[in-house]
Enzyme design. Structure first.
Site, PDB file in Angstrom:
ATOM      1  N   LEU A  20      10.763  -8.064 -61.882  1.00 53.73           N
ATOM      2  CA  LEU A  20      11.826  -9.073 -61.998  1.00 53.73           C
ATOM      3  C   LEU A  20      12.112  -9.390 -63.470  1.00 53.73           C
ATOM      4  O   LEU A  20      13.071 -10.099 -63.769  1.00 53.73           O
ATOM      5  CB  LEU A  20      11.395 -10.369 -61.301  1.00 53.73           C
ATOM      6  N   THR A  66       2.742  -4.894 -68.047  1.00 50.52           N
ATOM      7  CA  THR A  66       2.214  -5.144 -66.711  1.00 50.52           C
ATOM      8  C   THR A  66       1.269  -4.019 -66.317  1.00 50.52           C
ATOM      9  O   THR A  66       0.972  -3.132 -67.128  1.00 50.52           O
ATOM     10  CB  THR A  66       3.380  -5.390 -65.711  1.00 50.52           C
ATOM     11  N   LYS A  70      -2.425  -3.683 -69.299  1.00 56.12           N
ATOM     12  CA  LYS A  70      -2.745  -4.906 -70.037  1.00 56.12           C
ATOM     13  C   LYS A  70      -4.026  -4.790 -70.872  1.00 56.12           C
ATOM     14  O   LYS A  70      -4.073  -5.299 -71.999  1.00 56.12           O
ATOM     15  CB  LYS A  70      -2.860  -6.087 -69.074  1.00 56.12           C
ATOM     16  N   ASN A  91      -0.235  -9.473 -72.154  1.00 61.06           N
ATOM     17  CA  ASN A  91       0.986  -9.230 -71.368  1.00 61.06           C
ATOM     18  C   ASN A  91       2.225  -9.248 -72.244  1.00 61.06           C
ATOM     19  O   ASN A  91       3.332  -9.099 -71.748  1.00 61.06           O
ATOM     20  CB  ASN A  91       1.128 -10.256 -70.221  1.00 61.06           C
ATOM     21  N   ASP A 107       0.423 -15.668 -69.519  1.00 59.11           N
ATOM     22  CA  ASP A 107       0.389 -16.023 -68.088  1.00 59.11           C
ATOM     23  C   ASP A 107      -0.226 -17.404 -67.849  1.00 59.11           C
ATOM     24  O   ASP A 107       0.323 -18.224 -67.121  1.00 59.11           O
ATOM     25  CB  ASP A 107      -0.404 -14.977 -67.293  1.00 59.11           C
ATOM     26  N   ARG A 156     -13.547 -13.739 -52.771  1.00 62.16           N
ATOM     27  CA  ARG A 156     -14.140 -12.887 -51.743  1.00 62.16           C
ATOM     28  C   ARG A 156     -15.353 -12.143 -52.314  1.00 62.16           C
ATOM     29  O   ARG A 156     -16.412 -12.147 -51.729  1.00 62.16           O
ATOM     30  CB  ARG A 156     -13.056 -11.913 -51.278  1.00 62.16           C
ATOM     31  N   TYR A 217       4.880 -15.590 -55.473  1.00 63.81           N
ATOM     32  CA  TYR A 217       6.274 -16.040 -55.598  1.00 63.81           C
ATOM     33  C   TYR A 217       7.228 -15.323 -54.636  1.00 63.81           C
ATOM     34  O   TYR A 217       8.429 -15.555 -54.664  1.00 63.81           O
ATOM     35  CB  TYR A 217       6.780 -15.904 -57.038  1.00 63.81           C
ATOM     36  N   GLY A 238       5.019 -20.296 -57.358  1.00 59.45           N
ATOM     37  CA  GLY A 238       4.649 -19.279 -58.336  1.00 59.45           C
ATOM     38  C   GLY A 238       5.791 -18.806 -59.213  1.00 59.45           C
ATOM     39  O   GLY A 238       5.565 -18.168 -60.248  1.00 59.45           O
TER      40      GLY A 238
HETATM   41  P1  NAP Z   1      -5.714  -8.735 -58.661  1.00 63.24           P
HETATM   42  O1  NAP Z   1      -6.260  -8.633 -60.043  1.00 63.24           O
HETATM   43  O2  NAP Z   1      -5.570  -7.522 -57.831  1.00 63.24           O
HETATM   44  O3  NAP Z   1      -6.632  -9.795 -57.861  1.00 63.24           O
HETATM   45  C1  NAP Z   1      -6.396 -10.050 -56.515  1.00 63.24           C
HETATM   46  C2  NAP Z   1      -7.246 -11.217 -56.063  1.00 63.24           C
HETATM   47  O4  NAP Z   1      -6.933 -11.520 -54.709  1.00 63.24           O
HETATM   48  C3  NAP Z   1      -8.748 -10.927 -56.105  1.00 63.24           C
HETATM   49  O5  NAP Z   1      -9.439 -12.119 -56.407  1.00 63.24           O
HETATM   50  C4  NAP Z   1      -9.028 -10.478 -54.667  1.00 63.24           C
HETATM   51  O6  NAP Z   1     -10.362 -10.702 -54.264  1.00 63.24           O
HETATM   52  C5  NAP Z   1      -8.130 -11.419 -53.913  1.00 63.24           C
HETATM   53  N1  NAP Z   1      -7.746 -10.902 -52.596  1.00 63.24           N
HETATM   54  C6  NAP Z   1      -6.919  -9.871 -52.329  1.00 63.24           C
HETATM   55  N2  NAP Z   1      -6.789  -9.702 -50.993  1.00 63.24           N
HETATM   56  C7  NAP Z   1      -7.575 -10.660 -50.411  1.00 63.24           C
HETATM   57  C8  NAP Z   1      -7.879 -11.020 -49.086  1.00 63.24           C
HETATM   58  N3  NAP Z   1      -7.332 -10.350 -48.057  1.00 63.24           N
HETATM   59  N4  NAP Z   1      -8.710 -12.058 -48.858  1.00 63.24           N
HETATM   60  C9  NAP Z   1      -9.246 -12.739 -49.888  1.00 63.24           C
HETATM   61  N5  NAP Z   1      -9.011 -12.450 -51.195  1.00 63.24           N
HETATM   62  C10 NAP Z   1      -8.184 -11.434 -51.443  1.00 63.24           C
HETATM   63  O7  NAP Z   1      -4.266  -9.405 -58.672  1.00 63.24           O
HETATM   64  P2  NAP Z   1      -3.695 -10.469 -59.707  1.00 63.24           P
HETATM   65  O8  NAP Z   1      -2.954  -9.765 -60.765  1.00 63.24           O
HETATM   66  O9  NAP Z   1      -4.774 -11.389 -60.092  1.00 63.24           O
HETATM   67  O10 NAP Z   1      -2.591 -11.210 -58.821  1.00 63.24           O
HETATM   68  C11 NAP Z   1      -2.949 -12.103 -57.788  1.00 63.24           C
HETATM   69  C12 NAP Z   1      -1.683 -12.717 -57.191  1.00 63.24           C
HETATM   70  O11 NAP Z   1      -1.037 -13.511 -58.175  1.00 63.24           O
HETATM   71  C13 NAP Z   1      -0.645 -11.680 -56.731  1.00 63.24           C
HETATM   72  O12 NAP Z   1      -0.035 -12.148 -55.562  1.00 63.24           O
HETATM   73  C14 NAP Z   1       0.357 -11.669 -57.871  1.00 63.24           C
HETATM   74  O13 NAP Z   1       1.649 -11.304 -57.445  1.00 63.24           O
HETATM   75  C15 NAP Z   1       0.322 -13.123 -58.298  1.00 63.24           C
HETATM   76  N6  NAP Z   1       0.720 -13.305 -59.693  1.00 63.24           N
HETATM   77  C16 NAP Z   1       1.716 -14.199 -59.941  1.00 63.24           C
HETATM   78  C17 NAP Z   1       2.105 -14.435 -61.234  1.00 63.24           C
HETATM   79  C18 NAP Z   1       3.180 -15.408 -61.503  1.00 63.24           C
HETATM   80  O14 NAP Z   1       3.740 -15.414 -62.616  1.00 63.24           O
HETATM   81  N7  NAP Z   1       3.513 -16.254 -60.551  1.00 63.24           N
HETATM   82  C19 NAP Z   1       1.491 -13.742 -62.298  1.00 63.24           C
HETATM   83  C20 NAP Z   1       0.461 -12.840 -61.999  1.00 63.24           C
HETATM   84  C21 NAP Z   1       0.091 -12.621 -60.680  1.00 63.24           C
HETATM   85  P3  NAP Z   1     -11.528  -9.612 -54.611  1.00 63.24           P
HETATM   86  O15 NAP Z   1     -11.891  -9.857 -56.053  1.00 63.24           O
HETATM   87  O16 NAP Z   1     -12.609  -9.962 -53.685  1.00 63.24           O
HETATM   88  O17 NAP Z   1     -10.920  -8.255 -54.384  1.00 63.24           O
END
Ligand code: NAP
Length: 276
Positions: A20, A66, A70, A91, A107, A156, A217, A238
């Site tokens: 986006l 991204t 990173k 980032n 972030d 988790r 989001y 978000g």
């Molecule tokens: P990431 O590094 O892949 O981490 C994913 C996290 O979610 C880990 O803690 C993982 O747990 C947990 N998880 C995934 N599936 C799960 C499930 N079924 N049950 C329980 N825990 C689960 O991803 P990330 O970059 O941190 O992003 C996380 C979220 O934030 C995404 O939805 C992303 O789109 C959003 N985000 C939003 C913004 C924004 O500007 N609003 C910015 C960045 C990210 P484990 O460690 O146990 O695998």
């Protein structure tokens, strides 16, 4: 109009075409009548250092970074801001006037700005952060910098939770879902709810006095935020974080504060166009 003097910024990632960021950044350039344009470059895994070298050669003024680049970018730039240094990820990259590359992590600060925009001051609050991935780590680092009382990290996989809690500057510990009912601010930084109607925990744990923030989001109004509003809690979506981390990027690249409302409107419009 794009001319020979138009400045260029871009996002690098793989995959990147869904990002986006071009929509959000170009909306702000247009609203501010800045002679800048923003695009996306698909950069294969392992090629971040080459993309950074191209920045200098081509005079690309700013980059967003991204997945999966990173960490590689943080390792390759000349200088890092304190958040990027602590997280070992960047980032944002700025091509400085002296030709050096500066890396930033916007972030976490973007998340704090989104709270403040919603009228929430996190300093002194107790917080539960669900998740321990890149987004959670940025949030923990930023909350520790703004004087949070303490942070409980719930994830988790326990090993990742322990590692993320180390970013809390002595104010974070690993906890479990029972902690959710005891804190002022609940942050979902897991990917649970992204593109689904799933909640990351039992919503009966929420209380009306709490602030509930979801980093997810899409959809903008997640099952978690709906549950928070239903019980009278303050809900923070978000998209605010996504917009405000981009606001901070533009401040770094252009020296000008962009219009967050224009950026948010563009992002909302694009999400509706893509997903209905
Ligand atoms: P990431 O590094 O892949 O981490 C994913 C996290 O979610 C880990 O803690 C993982 O747990 C947990 N998880 C995934 N599936 C799960 C499930 N079924 N049950 C329980 N825990 C689960 O991803 P990330 O970059 O941190 O992003 C996380 C979220 O934030 C995404 O939805 C992303 O789109 C959003 N985000 C939003 C913004 C924004 O500007 N609003 C910015 C960045 C990210 P484990 O460690 O146990 O695998």
């Amino acid at each position: 109009m794009i001319t020979g003097t138009t400045k260029l910024a871009a996002v690098i990632g793989s995959p990147v075409r869904h990002s986006l960021s071009p929509v959000i950044h170009n909306a702000a350039f247009a609203a501010g009548a800045l002679d800048w344009v923003y695009t996306a470059f698909e950069v294969a895994p392992g090629k971040a250092a080459e993309a950074l070298a191209a920045m200098g050669v081509l005079g690309i003024s700013g980059l967003s970074v991204t997945m999966p680049h990173k960490d590689d970018v943080a390792a390759a730039v000349d200088v890092l801001d304190p958040a990027a240094q602590a997280l070992r990820t960047a980032n944002t990259v700025v091509l400085q006037d002296d030709g050096r590359l500066a890396g930033y992590s916007t972030d976490g600060a973007g998340f704090v700005a989104s709270l403040r925009e919603a009228g929430v001051d996190p300093s002194g609050m107790t917080v539960a952060v669900l998740g321990a991935g890149g987004a959670a780590r940025s949030v923990i680092d930023a909350l520790a910098r703004v004087g949070i009382d303490h942070i409980v990290v719930i994830n988790r996989s326990a090993a990742r939770a322990e590692a993320a809690a180390l970013l809390g500057m002595g104010r974070a510990r690993v906890g479990d879902v029972a902690d959710i009912a005891r804190v002022d601010l609940v942050v979902n930084a897991t990917s649970v709810g992204m593109g689904s109607d799933e909640a990351p925990f039992d919503l009966a744990l929420l209380r009306s006095s709490q602030v509930v923030a979801d980093l997810v989001y899409h959809p903008i109004e997640t099952a978690l935020l709906r549950g928070a509003r239903r019980c009278g809690a303050t809900a923070v979506d978000g998209l605010g974080m996504l917009v405000h981390q981009a606001v901070l990027q533009q401040q770094l690249w252009t020296g000008v504060s962009p219009n967050p409302a224009a950026m948010r409107a563009a992002a909302e419009h694009e999400l509706v166009a893509r997903h209905g």
